[in-house]
Design a protein around this motif. Sequence first.
Motif, PDB file in Angstrom:
ATOM      1  N   VAL A 103       0.835  -1.201   0.000  1.00  0.00           N
ATOM      2  CA  VAL A 103       0.000   0.000   0.000  1.00  0.00           C
ATOM      3  C   VAL A 103       0.870   1.252   0.000  1.00  0.00           C
ATOM      4  O   VAL A 103       0.565   2.230  -0.685  1.00  0.00           O
ATOM      5  CB  VAL A 103      -0.951   0.011   1.223  1.00  0.00           C
ATOM      6  N   SER A 104       1.977   1.194   0.722  1.00  0.00           N
ATOM      7  CA  SER A 104       2.836   2.378   0.785  1.00  0.00           C
ATOM      8  C   SER A 104       3.441   2.723  -0.572  1.00  0.00           C
ATOM      9  O   SER A 104       3.927   3.829  -0.777  1.00  0.00           O
ATOM     10  CB  SER A 104       3.937   2.162   1.825  1.00  0.00           C
ATOM     11  N   LEU A 106       1.684   2.255  -3.515  1.00  0.00           N
ATOM     12  CA  LEU A 106       0.608   2.078  -4.472  1.00  0.00           C
ATOM     13  C   LEU A 106       0.622   3.061  -5.637  1.00  0.00           C
ATOM     14  O   LEU A 106      -0.046   2.842  -6.632  1.00  0.00           O
ATOM     15  CB  LEU A 106      -0.756   2.022  -3.756  1.00  0.00           C
ATOM     16  N   HIS A 107       1.399   4.115  -5.509  1.00  0.00           N
ATOM     17  CA  HIS A 107       1.495   5.046  -6.638  1.00  0.00           C
ATOM     18  C   HIS A 107       2.217   4.414  -7.825  1.00  0.00           C
ATOM     19  O   HIS A 107       2.171   4.936  -8.926  1.00  0.00           O
ATOM     20  CB  HIS A 107       2.227   6.319  -6.200  1.00  0.00           C
ATOM     21  N   TRP A 167     -10.249   0.385   8.045  1.00  0.00           N
ATOM     22  CA  TRP A 167      -9.215   1.150   7.342  1.00  0.00           C
ATOM     23  C   TRP A 167      -9.245   0.852   5.835  1.00  0.00           C
ATOM     24  O   TRP A 167      -9.105   1.765   5.019  1.00  0.00           O
ATOM     25  CB  TRP A 167      -7.830   0.841   7.912  1.00  0.00           C
ATOM     26  N   TRP A 170     -12.024   2.792   4.374  1.00  0.00           N
ATOM     27  CA  TRP A 170     -11.654   4.206   4.324  1.00  0.00           C
ATOM     28  C   TRP A 170     -10.685   4.461   3.174  1.00  0.00           C
ATOM     29  O   TRP A 170     -10.892   5.380   2.364  1.00  0.00           O
ATOM     30  CB  TRP A 170     -11.029   4.624   5.657  1.00  0.00           C
TER      31      TRP A 170
ATOM     32  N   LEU B 143       0.016  16.909  -0.443  1.00  0.00           N
ATOM     33  CA  LEU B 143       0.166  15.557  -0.964  1.00  0.00           C
ATOM     34  C   LEU B 143       0.519  15.538  -2.448  1.00  0.00           C
ATOM     35  O   LEU B 143      -0.164  16.149  -3.260  1.00  0.00           O
ATOM     36  CB  LEU B 143      -1.135  14.790  -0.778  1.00  0.00           C
ATOM     37  N   ASN B 144       1.564  14.816  -2.778  1.00  0.00           N
ATOM     38  CA  ASN B 144       1.756  14.508  -4.195  1.00  0.00           C
ATOM     39  C   ASN B 144       1.573  13.000  -4.379  1.00  0.00           C
ATOM     40  O   ASN B 144       1.444  12.260  -3.403  1.00  0.00           O
ATOM     41  CB  ASN B 144       3.119  15.006  -4.697  1.00  0.00           C
ATOM     42  N   GLU B 146       3.439  10.538  -5.081  1.00  0.00           N
ATOM     43  CA  GLU B 146       4.393   9.632  -4.451  1.00  0.00           C
ATOM     44  C   GLU B 146       4.130   9.447  -2.968  1.00  0.00           C
ATOM     45  O   GLU B 146       4.450   8.424  -2.390  1.00  0.00           O
ATOM     46  CB  GLU B 146       5.815  10.162  -4.643  1.00  0.00           C
ATOM     47  N   PHE B 148       1.217   9.479  -1.585  1.00  0.00           N
ATOM     48  CA  PHE B 148      -0.135   9.043  -1.330  1.00  0.00           C
ATOM     49  C   PHE B 148      -0.199   7.747  -0.523  1.00  0.00           C
ATOM     50  O   PHE B 148      -0.980   7.630   0.423  1.00  0.00           O
ATOM     51  CB  PHE B 148      -0.893   8.888  -2.647  1.00  0.00           C
ATOM     52  N   GLY B 149       0.637   6.792  -0.902  1.00  0.00           N
ATOM     53  CA  GLY B 149       0.680   5.531  -0.173  1.00  0.00           C
ATOM     54  C   GLY B 149       1.061   5.732   1.278  1.00  0.00           C
ATOM     55  O   GLY B 149       0.480   5.120   2.180  1.00  0.00           O
ATOM     56  N   GLU B 150       2.008   6.620   1.498  1.00  0.00           N
ATOM     57  CA  GLU B 150       2.440   6.888   2.866  1.00  0.00           C
ATOM     58  C   GLU B 150       1.354   7.576   3.683  1.00  0.00           C
ATOM     59  O   GLU B 150       1.282   7.390   4.897  1.00  0.00           O
ATOM     60  CB  GLU B 150       3.685   7.765   2.858  1.00  0.00           C
ATOM     61  N   TYR B 151       0.555   8.344   3.000  1.00  0.00           N
ATOM     62  CA  TYR B 151      -0.587   8.956   3.678  1.00  0.00           C
ATOM     63  C   TYR B 151      -1.524   7.866   4.184  1.00  0.00           C
ATOM     64  O   TYR B 151      -1.945   7.878   5.351  1.00  0.00           O
ATOM     65  CB  TYR B 151      -1.309   9.898   2.709  1.00  0.00           C
ATOM     66  N   LEU B 152      -1.806   6.898   3.329  1.00  0.00           N
ATOM     67  CA  LEU B 152      -2.695   5.809   3.722  1.00  0.00           C
ATOM     68  C   LEU B 152      -2.097   4.965   4.849  1.00  0.00           C
ATOM     69  O   LEU B 152      -2.778   4.636   5.818  1.00  0.00           O
ATOM     70  CB  LEU B 152      -3.013   4.920   2.518  1.00  0.00           C
ATOM     71  N   THR B 153      -0.814   4.616   4.727  1.00  0.00           N
ATOM     72  CA  THR B 153      -0.224   3.759   5.756  1.00  0.00           C
ATOM     73  C   THR B 153      -0.003   4.500   7.078  1.00  0.00           C
ATOM     74  O   THR B 153      -0.093   3.890   8.141  1.00  0.00           O
ATOM     75  CB  THR B 153       1.108   3.129   5.294  1.00  0.00           C
ATOM     76  N   GLU B 155      -1.984   6.773   8.178  1.00  0.00           N
ATOM     77  CA  GLU B 155      -3.324   6.766   8.764  1.00  0.00           C
ATOM     78  C   GLU B 155      -3.596   5.410   9.418  1.00  0.00           C
ATOM     79  O   GLU B 155      -4.185   5.345  10.508  1.00  0.00           O
ATOM     80  CB  GLU B 155      -4.370   7.048   7.676  1.00  0.00           C
ATOM     81  N   PHE B 156      -3.135   4.366   8.755  1.00  0.00           N
ATOM     82  CA  PHE B 156      -3.254   3.031   9.352  1.00  0.00           C
ATOM     83  C   PHE B 156      -2.577   3.006  10.719  1.00  0.00           C
ATOM     84  O   PHE B 156      -3.148   2.531  11.700  1.00  0.00           O
ATOM     85  CB  PHE B 156      -2.615   1.981   8.440  1.00  0.00           C
TER      86      PHE B 156
END
Lengths: 195, 195
Positions: A103-104, A106-107, A167, A170, B143-144, B146, B148-153, B155-156
Amino acid sequence: MSLRYAILGLLSKEPATGYSVTREFKYRITHFWSAHHTQIYRELVKMEAEGLVRSKTIRQSDFPDKKVYAVEEKGMTLLLHWLLQTPEKKETLSMKDPRLLRVSLLHLIDIDQSMAYLASYRDQHKSAQKEIKEWQSVHLESLNNEQFGEYLTSEFAIRYMEMWSDWCEWATSVLKEYKKKGDLNETQHVESDGS
Amino acid sequence: MSLRYAILGLLSKEPATGYSVTREFKYRITHFWSAHHTQIYRELVKMEAEGLVRSKTIRQSDFPDKKVYAVEEKGMTLLLHWLLQTPEKKETLSMKDPRLLRVSLLHLIDIDQSMAYLASYRDQHKSAQKEIKEWQSVHLESLNNEQFGEYLTSEFAIRYMEMWSDWCEWATSVLKEYKKKGDLNETQHVESDGS
DNA sequence: TGACACATGTAATAAGTTACATGATTAT
DNA sequence: ATAATCATGTAACTTATTACATGTGTCA
């Protein structure tokens, strides 16, 4: 080095074979411990050599022989000592979850692919949660003292699974929005204004 | 065998030294990956030998030389292949949390001791959550793709820490009740009626 | 007839940790 | 002086995983 404590913990409830210890790790306490069967067999042999446990070979007519291990006093002392020692040096947690790694990043892949992964992760945790609830209703009907810790950790597992699937949902909704706006996996060059 | 994917993932964002990879693992993605620095150095050497990454030695006047690693095409291909392969064979999660192991055996120790552990676990996760939130506000302002994935993780991670501290509080309250009733760590022999 | 559950293990390899080493700079 | 951070690593060791092996009984 705390595999042996996990094994001792199981054996302290009742004597067991390497096989059944493996099974317990696999079907019950996966959310906080796991070990391969070969590792468990080896550790049990080592622990017996150190006098922490003792085995008794049980002959069976319908099945192959089995070796039932029971905790010795020395093993129980060691376990209690470990349980009581203050965990100053932060115990190695060693979280290694390839799903979150994915997931980290996923871009790097297709957004629909990512959403498909999230959906399957969600289902995985939903059904895992269901299994734990079923296990609870079977094994934890009437709580006795020995089962109390398991009650707490199984509740942890239920909440953990809940958190995971929430999650996932979300994250999916966030991805959906980004997909609509076309922010992800598309024309990444328009953002860099100059470099 | 997926340590290299974790490393490739970090390097794919920007070239880095073994030291900085270690730092990132330690301060940012502890909630889903961790690795010792010696392991990372060794893996980087192996990966360079396999042509997945390439290093460039940078001379520094104020500090010792450093080796900056960058991903090669071959490494990128490997990473993408891993990201895209369907995870049929359940990927080894290998959860090993000694804290939960302890809780599962809390009937063996003093109830106040258990509650003290729970309190410290709660604090640990509270402060870890705070750190992640701070990290978010520093690194994830705009957020760019790249990130984005880190944003999701991340948040996890926040939800994970939340879940942990909530559970600690719940478990503490349950223990408190049991203590009042005197069900735990007291006169365990009265229950066995006959055996 | 083949797969699967029971039950235990060896051998080989991979992954991870600990102890130690080097050598500079900066902060206390 | 002492410790800490930067930066890299070797050697020794422990732990974990994979592949393979053995042998029985049951089920489809």
